[in-house]
Design a protein around this motif. Structure first.
Motif, short mmCIF file in Angstrom:
data_model
loop_
_atom_site.label_atom_id
_atom_site.label_comp_id
_atom_site.label_asym_id
_atom_site.label_seq_id
_atom_site.Cartn_x
_atom_site.Cartn_y
_atom_site.Cartn_z
N PRO A 69 46.51 -33.98 20.48
CA PRO A 69 45.32 -34.63 21.04
C PRO A 69 45.70 -35.74 22.01
N ILE A 70 44.90 -35.88 23.06
CA ILE A 70 45.14 -36.87 24.11
C ILE A 70 43.90 -37.76 24.20
N VAL A 71 44.09 -39.05 24.05
CA VAL A 71 42.97 -39.99 24.07
C VAL A 71 43.33 -41.15 24.99
N ARG B 217 47.87 -46.02 33.98
CA ARG B 217 46.91 -45.48 33.02
C ARG B 217 47.69 -44.99 31.79
N THR B 218 47.18 -45.28 30.63
CA THR B 218 47.89 -44.97 29.40
C THR B 218 47.02 -44.10 28.50
N PHE B 219 47.66 -43.12 27.88
CA PHE B 219 46.97 -42.20 26.98
C PHE B 219 47.79 -42.06 25.70
N ARG B 220 47.09 -42.03 24.58
CA ARG B 220 47.78 -41.75 23.32
C ARG B 220 47.93 -40.25 23.19
N LEU B 221 49.13 -39.83 22.80
CA LEU B 221 49.45 -38.42 22.65
C LEU B 221 49.84 -38.18 21.20
N LEU C 112 51.11 -43.38 33.26
CA LEU C 112 51.12 -42.84 34.61
C LEU C 112 50.71 -43.92 35.61
N PRO C 113 51.51 -44.17 36.64
CA PRO C 113 51.11 -45.12 37.68
C PRO C 113 49.80 -44.70 38.34
N SER C 114 48.96 -45.68 38.65
CA SER C 114 47.64 -45.38 39.19
C SER C 114 47.64 -45.24 40.71
N ALA C 115 48.68 -45.71 41.38
CA ALA C 115 48.74 -45.64 42.84
C ALA C 115 50.19 -45.82 43.28
N GLU C 116 50.45 -45.53 44.53
CA GLU C 116 51.83 -45.54 45.05
C GLU C 116 52.51 -46.89 44.87
N GLY C 117 51.75 -47.97 45.06
CA GLY C 117 52.35 -49.29 44.97
C GLY C 117 52.90 -49.63 43.60
N TYR C 118 52.53 -48.86 42.58
CA TYR C 118 52.98 -49.14 41.22
C TYR C 118 53.96 -48.08 40.71
#
Length: 295
Positions: A28-30, A40-44, A52-58
Motif C-alpha cells: 500500500p502507498i499512502v 513529496r513523501t509516501f509511505r510504502l 521524490l523531488p518536486s521540481a528540478e531545483g530540488y
C-alpha cells in the motif's frame, strides 16, 4: 527559482516501484501528511517511505541524502532517515528518487509536548552533536545546493528587507535585527548544519525527540540557520534553555535572529502560504522582536 514539476501521486509511485523494485510492488502507498515543499513523501507498506523531488531545483537533494545520511547516522544518537535504494527517472518522472526506512513518530507540528524545556534541551543537544560530526573535504558547502543555508546572511538580507517593506512592518527594531545579523560571520572552521530544522522535520515519540527528517539543505558552514526553531516553535520560557544548551556565541544568536526574521517575512508576504505556516511565522516575528528587546 524552481519551475513547476511533474504530477507526483500514488499512481506514479506505484509504477516506479513496480518497475524498479518489484519486490515491493503491491504494498500500500499512502501520501504522507503534512507534505514537504521540496520533496513529496509516501509511505510504502509498514516499513518504507518513498521520497521524490518536486521540481528540478530540488533534484540534487536526493543524491546528497543518499551520499551523506549513512555517514551522519554513524555519529548521531537521534534517528535520521536511512536510504535503502536510489531510483532512476522513468514514466515521465525526470529525477532520481529514493526508498528509505520508515521512522516512527509524529511530526512536532502535530505532537503534544508535555515538557517543552526538555524538548528544547534535546533539540539543542542534537545540534551540538551534529556540529561535532567530522567534516570531510567533499562535504557540501553553502551555495545553491544548500539553498544558501550555512552561508552569510547577506545573501537573504535584501529579500528580508523587501518583504518587511511590503508588509509595512519595517521599523528600527527590524533594521537592528538585520544589521546585527550582517555584522558578523562564522569565524570558526565549518561545521555540519541541517538547514531546515522545522516543526514538520522533527519526529516526536512519547513527548521526546525521536528523529530528524529532511537533510536536503544540509552542509558544512555556519550553524546559525539551525537556530530558527527557537523562534518558530519555542516559548519565551524554553528559548533560553535552548540557547544555553546549544552553546553558541551571541553573534551566532544574532545571525539566527536574522534568519528567523527573513523566514517570517517571506512567509507572511506570500499569498499562497498555508494558514498554519502564517500563524507560526507571525509568532516567530513577534518572538524575534521580544528577543531583541530582552538583550
Amino acid at each position: 527559482m524552481s519551475t513547476a514539476g511533474p504530477v507526483i501521486d500514488e499512481a506514479l509511485v506505484a509504477r516506479l516501484i513496480s518497475d524498479q523494485f518489484p519486490e515491493w510492488a503491491g504494498l500500500p502507498i499512502v501520501a504522507a501528511s503534512p507534505q514537504g515543499w521540496d520533496n513529496r513523501t509516501f509511505r510504502l507498506g509498514d516499513t518504507l517511505t518513498v521520497r521524490l523531488p518536486s521540481a528540478e531545483g530540488y533534484a540534487h537533494q536526493i543524491l546528497k541524502e543518499s551520499r551523506w545520511l549513512p555517514y551522519l547516522a554513524k555519529h548521531l544518537r537521534i534517528a535520521v532517515p536511512k536510504p535503502l535504494e536510489l531510483g532512476h527517472p522513468a514514466h515521465g518522472y525526470p529525477f532520481a528518487w529514493s526508498v528509505n526506512a520508515w521512522l516512527d513518530g509524529q511530526v512536532l507540528s502535530l505532537a503534544a509536548i508535555p515538557d517543552e524545556a526538555a524538548l528544547a534541551m534535546e533539540l539543542a543537544s542534537f545540534l551540538v552533536e551534529l556540529r561535532a560530526v567530522p567534516t570531510d573535504d567533499d562535504a557540501p558547502r553553502p551555495g545553491p545546493d544548500t539553498a544558501h543555508r550555512g552561508g552569510p546572511f547577506a545573501y537573504y538580507a535584501p529579500e528580508a528587507r523587501a518583504a518587511l517593506r511590503s508588509l509595512d512592518v519595517e521599523s528600527p527594531v527590524t533594521d537592528q535585527v538585520i544589521d546585527e545579523a550582517l555584522a558578523s560571520q562564522w569565524a570558526s572552521p565549518p561545521v555540519w548544519f541541517h538547514g531546515d530544522v522545522g516543526v514538520d522535520n522533527l519526529l516526536i515519540a512519547d513527548g521526546r525527540l525521536a528523529g530528524v527528517l529532511d537533510f536536503g539543505c544540509c552542509g558544512v558552514g555556519d550553524p546559525a540557520c539551525d537556530l530558527v526553531i527557537a523562534f518558530t516553535y519555542l516559548s519565551d520560557d524554553s528559548r533560553p534553555v535552548f540557547r544555553r544548551t546549544v552553546g553558541l556565541d551571541d553573534d551566532t544568536w544574532r545571525r539566527a535572529r536574522g534568519w528567523a526574521l527573513w523566514k517570517a517575512a517571506i512567509t507572511l508576504v506570500s499569498p499562497g502560504a498555508p494558514q498554519a505556516r502564517r500563524t507560526e511565522q507571525k509568532r516567530a516575528f513577534a518572538a524575534v522582536l521580544r528577543d531583541v528587546s530582552g538583550d
